[in-house]
Design an enzyme around this catalytic site. Structure first.
Site, PDB file in Angstrom:
ATOM      1  N   ASP A   1      33.781  26.165  -2.509  1.00 34.74           N
ATOM      2  CA  ASP A   1      32.695  25.326  -1.999  1.00 34.74           C
ATOM      3  C   ASP A   1      32.465  25.682  -0.542  1.00 34.74           C
ATOM      4  O   ASP A   1      33.384  26.108   0.159  1.00 34.74           O
ATOM      5  CB  ASP A   1      33.036  23.843  -2.145  1.00 34.74           C
TER       6      ASP A   1
ATOM      7  N   ASP B   1      26.585  24.799  -7.740  1.00 36.44           N
ATOM      8  CA  ASP B   1      26.410  23.342  -7.816  1.00 36.44           C
ATOM      9  C   ASP B   1      24.945  22.970  -7.608  1.00 36.44           C
ATOM     10  O   ASP B   1      24.436  22.045  -8.241  1.00 36.44           O
ATOM     11  CB  ASP B   1      27.259  22.634  -6.755  1.00 36.44           C
TER      12      ASP B   1
END
EC number: 3.4.23.36
Length: 153
Positions: A114, A130
């Protein structure tokens, strides 16, 4: 040949996701923050062993199973629904691309990379895949809502 354009688009989206993750890993130290636009967005390299918002940590088998089911269903629907709207097809392509992008991380690394943090709101750090998933689900809901309205009229 008919589905080649969808395959190419999915492939390009996955490549973009993987390149962005590779860049972050190579240019930002783990857990370090780099401001991109002050008070708006920053980049940081995090390892997410869970799902969205880091829930269900270290449940890789569960995520793998869910990902395989969702991607399979999305591909099946994309192939079977020849008359689906462009919005529905785009939604499914984004969901497939995002699912595969994060699935590659889970298989290869055991976690998902991330990197994006929106500084102006208290929101989870996320990645390109995402974003595909979020936008894809949003478009899917809109497309289904629109289809339901059309069948009522």
């Amino acid at each position: 040949m008919k589905y080649l354009k969808w395959f190419v688009l999915v492939s390009l989206l996955i490549i973009l996701d993987q390149i962005s993750k590779l860049w972050i890993v190579e240019h930002i130290a783990l857990n370090k923050i780099k401001t991109v636009i002050p008070n708006i967005v920053s980049l940081t390299y995090l390892r997410n062993y869970g799902a969205a918002f880091s829930i269900l940590q270290n449940q890789q088998w569960l995520f793998s199973l869910i990902t395989i089911v969702v991607i399979t269903a999305a591909i099946y629907y994309l192939i079977k629904q020849k008359n689906a709207s462009l919005w529905m097809k785009l939604a499914l392509i984004l969901i497939i691309s995002g699912g595969i992008g994060n699935f590659i991380d889970r298989l290869r690394l055991g976690y998902v990379v991330d990197m994006v943090h929106l500084d102006f709101i208290n929101f989870a750090i996320f990645n390109v895949a995402d974003s595909y998933l979020s936008i894809g689900v949003f478009l899917l809901v809109l497309a289904l809502w629109r289809e339901e309205d059309e069948t009522k009229n």
